[in-house]
Design an enzyme around this catalytic site. Structure first.
Site, mmCIF file in Angstrom:
data_model
loop_
_atom_site.group_PDB
_atom_site.id
_atom_site.type_symbol
_atom_site.label_atom_id
_atom_site.label_comp_id
_atom_site.label_asym_id
_atom_site.label_seq_id
_atom_site.Cartn_x
_atom_site.Cartn_y
_atom_site.Cartn_z
ATOM 1 C CB SER A 147 -113.169 53.647 108.987
ATOM 2 O OG SER A 147 -112.225 53.265 107.996
ATOM 3 C CE1 TYR A 160 -111.138 58.700 108.688
ATOM 4 C CE2 TYR A 160 -110.534 56.563 107.918
ATOM 5 C CZ TYR A 160 -111.206 57.663 108.289
ATOM 6 O OH TYR A 160 -112.845 57.054 107.853
ATOM 7 C CE LYS A 164 -113.543 57.443 111.043
ATOM 8 N NZ LYS A 164 -114.957 58.162 111.517
#
Ligand SMILES: NC(=O)c1ccc[n+]([C@@H]2O[C@H](COP(=O)([O-])OP(=O)(O)OC[C@H]3O[C@@H](n4cnc5c(N)ncnc54)[C@H](OP(=O)(O)O)[C@@H]3O)[C@@H](O)[C@H]2O)c1
Length: 254
Positions: A147, A160, A164
């Protein structure tokens, strides 16, 4: 030079989290391109829904319930793939979750652990099982769905973002370690893609307008915007690319 083609006939592909959203779009595109496709997810009913979509499109798919963060379930998944197909050529590590979390220093340890387990440890577990299968047939392709959050510290998405970023470093480390085994390891880093996962961003019109202002192409992505890059990385067209992260974001990180 060989034929320029995205044909995946004769290939076996596993797409984790392939029961909806981006994973399902990738899995269906790979089946259309001729691959034998396997999808996994945690919930049988979601897999059943995907099977319905595949069969309406005249495609077939193998499904298995498996949580990618749980070692025993990943082992069972790969045993089932080996039993059915005898090999694995393509692994798409698509599972991702827990986008919205409290500030990192205020988050519960259990939330940190779950987010890391699913997004990062899951990618490690499936990749390590895939590598032993791919080595038996002389190579393969691993594609990790990252991402743009891996490279931009976004408020409310901190754990997150860290997970990632780990996925992107894991991509580079595995690429270096596995080049001798003819296993390419690359990642795709999208911006907001319209799926259930990103609903908090696109269902609020004001927030959506703020996000769109940051995207030079003036819109968020649809799943099909990301699928082509994954197909390219799964195909022979990308045989000399490894350790790369391709950003698919309408120019927002430019
Ligand atoms: N959507 C976006 O805006 C966006 C942007 C950038 C990157 N991404 C990345 O793109 C990937 C796909 O996202 P998406 O938007 O398609 O998500 P999604 O719509 O929430 O779909 C997630 C899929 O993963 C499965 N899943 C979730 N946790 C799992 C686990 N522990 N083990 C196995 N399967 C699991 C879900 O099925 P079950 O619930 O049945 O398990 C579902 O099939 C993720 O890696 C995400 O981080 C998304």
């Amino acid at each position: 030079m060989g034929e320029i083609s995205l044909d995946l006939s004769g290939k076996v592909a596993l797409v984790t989290g392939g029961s909806r959203g981006l994973g399902k779009a990738i899995a269906m595109a790979m089946a259309i391109k001729g691959a034998d496709v396997v999808i996994c997810g945690r919930k049988q009913e979601n897999l059943d829904g995907a099977v319905e979509d595949f069969s309406q499109a005249g495609l077939s798919v193998m499904t298995q319930v498996a949580n990618v963060g749980k070692s025993d379930q990943v082992t069972d998944l790969f045993q089932a793939i080996e039993k059915r197909f005898g090999k694995l050529d393509i692994l798409v590590n698509n599972v991702g979750m827990n986008i919205l979390t409290p500030a990192v220093a205020e988050a519960e340890e259990s939330l940190w652990d779950k987010t890391m387990e699913t997004n990062l440890k899951g990618t490690y577990l499936t990749s390590s099982r895939a590598v032993s299968l791919m080595k038996k047939t002389g190579g393969g392709k691993i594609i990790n769905i990252s991402s743009i959050a891996a490279r931009r510290a976004a408020r409310g998405m901190g754990i997150y973002c860290v997970a990632k970023a780990g996925v992107e470093m894991l991509t580079r480390v595995l690429a270096v370690e596995l080049a001798k085994d003819h296993i390419n390891v690359n990642a795709v880093a999208p911006s907001v893609v319209k799926t259930r996962f990103s609903q908090p961003f696109w269902s609020n019109e004001d927030l959506l307008n703020e996000i769109v202002k940051t995207i030079p192409m003036g819109r968020i992505a649809e799943t099909d915007d990301v699928v082509g890059t994954v197909l390219f990385l799964a195909s022979s067209l990308s045989d000399f690319i490894t350790g790369e992260v391709i950003t698919v974001d309408g120019g927002s990180m430019a």
